[in-house]
Design an enzyme around this catalytic site. Structure first.
Site, PDB file in Angstrom:
ATOM      1  N   GLU A 101       0.828  -1.218   0.000  1.00  0.00           N
ATOM      2  CA  GLU A 101       0.000   0.000   0.000  1.00  0.00           C
ATOM      3  C   GLU A 101       0.858   1.262   0.000  1.00  0.00           C
ATOM      4  O   GLU A 101       0.787   2.088   0.916  1.00  0.00           O
ATOM      5  CB  GLU A 101      -0.932  -0.011   1.220  1.00  0.00           C
ATOM      6  CG  GLU A 101      -1.949  -1.139   1.182  1.00  0.00           C
ATOM      7  CD  GLU A 101      -2.963  -1.101   2.317  1.00  0.00           C
ATOM      8  OE1 GLU A 101      -2.634  -0.600   3.405  1.00  0.00           O
ATOM      9  OE2 GLU A 101      -4.091  -1.576   2.131  1.00  0.00           O
ATOM     10  N   GLU A 138      -5.444  -8.274  -1.186  1.00  0.00           N
ATOM     11  CA  GLU A 138      -6.084  -8.125   0.126  1.00  0.00           C
ATOM     12  C   GLU A 138      -7.554  -7.798  -0.075  1.00  0.00           C
ATOM     13  O   GLU A 138      -7.894  -6.950  -0.898  1.00  0.00           O
ATOM     14  CB  GLU A 138      -5.467  -6.976   0.939  1.00  0.00           C
ATOM     15  CG  GLU A 138      -4.162  -7.289   1.581  1.00  0.00           C
ATOM     16  CD  GLU A 138      -3.681  -6.180   2.512  1.00  0.00           C
ATOM     17  OE1 GLU A 138      -4.516  -5.588   3.219  1.00  0.00           O
ATOM     18  OE2 GLU A 138      -2.474  -5.917   2.508  1.00  0.00           O
TER      19      GLU A 138
HETATM   20  C1  BG6 Z   1      -4.245  -3.141   4.933  1.00  0.00           C
HETATM   21  C2  BG6 Z   1      -2.870  -3.582   5.352  1.00  0.00           C
HETATM   22  O1  BG6 Z   1      -4.336  -1.751   5.060  1.00  0.00           O
HETATM   23  O2  BG6 Z   1      -5.344  -3.560   5.666  1.00  0.00           O
HETATM   24  C3  BG6 Z   1      -2.823  -4.757   6.307  1.00  0.00           C
HETATM   25  O3  BG6 Z   1      -2.055  -3.840   4.238  1.00  0.00           O
HETATM   26  C4  BG6 Z   1      -3.967  -4.643   7.287  1.00  0.00           C
HETATM   27  O4  BG6 Z   1      -1.558  -4.781   6.921  1.00  0.00           O
HETATM   28  C5  BG6 Z   1      -5.265  -4.691   6.517  1.00  0.00           C
HETATM   29  O5  BG6 Z   1      -3.938  -5.582   8.304  1.00  0.00           O
HETATM   30  C6  BG6 Z   1      -6.500  -4.678   7.382  1.00  0.00           C
HETATM   31  O6  BG6 Z   1      -6.446  -3.609   8.257  1.00  0.00           O
HETATM   32  P1  BG6 Z   1      -6.626  -3.797   9.826  1.00  0.00           P
HETATM   33  O7  BG6 Z   1      -6.353  -2.483  10.407  1.00  0.00           O
HETATM   34  O8  BG6 Z   1      -8.021  -4.260   9.997  1.00  0.00           O
HETATM   35  O9  BG6 Z   1      -5.638  -4.837  10.221  1.00  0.00           O
END
Ligand code: BG6
Length: 473
Positions: free
Chosen positions: A174, A366
């Site tokens: 990101e 993701e």
């Molecule tokens: C993304 C990141 O922003 O979202 C991850 O690349 C992160 O590292 C994921 O864990 C989910 O966000 P969160 O804050 O729910 O863990």
């Protein structure tokens, strides 16, 4: 009956994690501290001077010691690919050393071997929110040009070491999140409120040059490898059809998309000049930078959790809770327990937008639902979680990926976030779970660290086995 599926043969089904959120072993086998080791509350509070016991990431889910058991579970689900990151401070504990830490390198050799044992291809993020703390404190992270050299040494070490084990690489997780989370994302120790736009965008430039350099070096050492950028995607809709809102969307998209534009086109887009002029930003280019940036990526990968709205009306500009980049809430969408608005069609939209803009293969690395899970004992006496909400979320998003493929978009694969429960990035808690596998660890640090298959485990296994044909439209 042969069920039809839009997903192509060889589609890379899998799951995604990041070293700092699950490995633990934060000071073992020569590992140095990273910025995460002093972020016990994620991005909610400023970093602590030293690691503190309440920081769940110090132990994570103990993946460092239990990876064999976990990879076996991934294999049971049928994973074709496993996205993880390498903790920079395991390889170069302080970040500015000349020689790497052999024990750190060995750990990833073992992990990748374990993946290959089951035919799982590793997909490696080189830098995922885990800049060595020393580089942050001593150099102010990516504000400093020297970071390019440290990163260059780090990636060269990785490529030479793992060239026969890793085919898919991502340069920075990101990368655009540095604008909102300069410490976590860019290792910048100057507090955000005091950080000038000049320094922030110079840091961005350094990362972009470093990323392009990684592509160049990677292709030289591993001609067959595929090296991609990774951006936080956030489809942005006008809050109303008012042209002011539409222009606000255009400006917000520019602010976000220039990262991918440069990675794909190899040069700065013209629209940035206006922003730079307005904010008095003068990016300093070293003599070779223009040439280096021409090393463009093989594919674009991205995270997708939420879409947002934008408005030109300052009175309506209230911040949503969403992912790192904020935005105005959409009145048509429901939100998760953490306020992240759920929009499966946004995934189809973002896939189409990226593909129209770049005509490059796309990889969704993701996506997922962070939710509170309840561990129960089922009628067979097995501990599990009935996470129908997660199944629903992923089903609906994957249906939209199928739609995008039918629209003609080239999608390489899908690795949902936190395929095994891990510590969250923004809030640093265990309670916000994404996994198909439940890990017995709680926000207060208690728990046996035992792993249990959730209902979604078998659901995802079926999705992979049928190459998406089991999804429900
Ligand atoms: C993304 C990141 O922003 O979202 C991850 O690349 C992160 O590292 C994921 O864990 C989910 O966000 P969160 O804050 O729910 O863990």
């Amino acid at each position: 009956m042969i069920m039809s599926t839009p997903f192509p043969q060889g589609f890379l089904w899998g799951g995604a994690v990041a070293a700092n959120q699950l490995e633990g072993a934060y000071n073992v086998d020569g590992k140095g501290l990273s910025v995460q080791d002093v972020m016990p509350n994620g991005i909610k509070t400023p970093p602590t001077p030293e690691p503190t016991e309440d920081n769940l990431k110090l132990i994570g889910i103990d993946f460092y010691n239990r990876y064999k058991e976990d990879v076996k579970l991934f294999a049971e689900m049928g994973f074709k690919v496993f996205r993880t990151s390498i903790a920079w401070s395991r390889i170069f504990p302080k970040g500015d050393e000349l020689e790497p830490n052999e024990k750190g390198l060995q750990f990833y050799d073992d992990l990748f071997d374990e993946c290959h044992k089951y035919g799982i291809e590793p997909l490696v993020t080189i830098s995922h929110y885990e800049t060595p703390l020393h580089l942050s404190r001593e150099y102010d992270g990516w504000v400093n040009r020297k970071m390019v050299g440290f990163y260059e040494r780090y990636v060269t070490t990785l490529f030479n070491r793992y060239k026969n084990k890793v085919k898919y690489w991502l340069t920075f997780n990101e990368i655009n999140s540095i604008l909102e989370a300069p410490f976590m994302s860019g290792g910048i120790s100057t507090p955000k409120e005091q950080l000038s736009k000049q320094d922030l965008y110079q840091a961005v430039h350094h990362e972009l040059v470093a990323s392009a350099l990684a592509v160049k070096i990677g292709h030289e050492i591993m001609p067959e490898a595929k090296i991609g950028c990774m951006v936080l995607s956030m489809p942005t809709y006008p809050l109303t059809p008012n042209p002011d809102d539409v222009i606000a969307v255009m400006e917000s998209v520019h602010k976000n998309d220039f990262f991918a534009d440069i990675h794909v086109r190899g040069q700065y887009p013209k629209y940035l000049n206006r922003y730079f002029k307005k904010h008095n930003i003068n990016i300093h280019f070293e003599p070779d930078d223009e040439e280096i940036l021409k090393n463009t990526v093989d594919f674009i990968s991205f995270s997708y959790y939420v879409s947002i709205c934008e408005t030109g009306d300052p009175e309506k500009k209230i911040a949503g809770e969403g992912n790192l980049l904020g935005g105005v809430p959409n009145p048509y969408l429901q939100a998760s327990e953490w306020g992240w608005q759920i929009d499966p069609q946004g995934l189809r939209y973002v896939l189409n937008t990226f593909y129209d803009r770049y005509q490059k293969p796309l990889f969704i690395v993701e996506n997922g639902l962070g939710a509170v899970d309840e561990l129960i004992t089922d009628e067979n006496g097995n501990k599990t979680v009935h996470d129908d909400y997660r199944i629903q979320y992923l089903n609906d998003h994957l249906v939209q990926v199928g739609e995008a493929i039918e629209d003609g978009v080239e999608v390489m694969g899908f690795t949902p976030w936190g395929c095994i429960d891990l510590v969250s990035a923004s809030t640093a808690e265990m309670k916000k779970r994404y996994g198909f596998i439940y890990v017995d660890r709680n926000n207060d640090g208690t728990g046996t660290l035992e792993r249990y298959r959730k209902k979604s485990f078998n659901w995802y296994k079926e999705v992979i086995a049928t190459n998406g044909a089991s999804l429900k439209k």
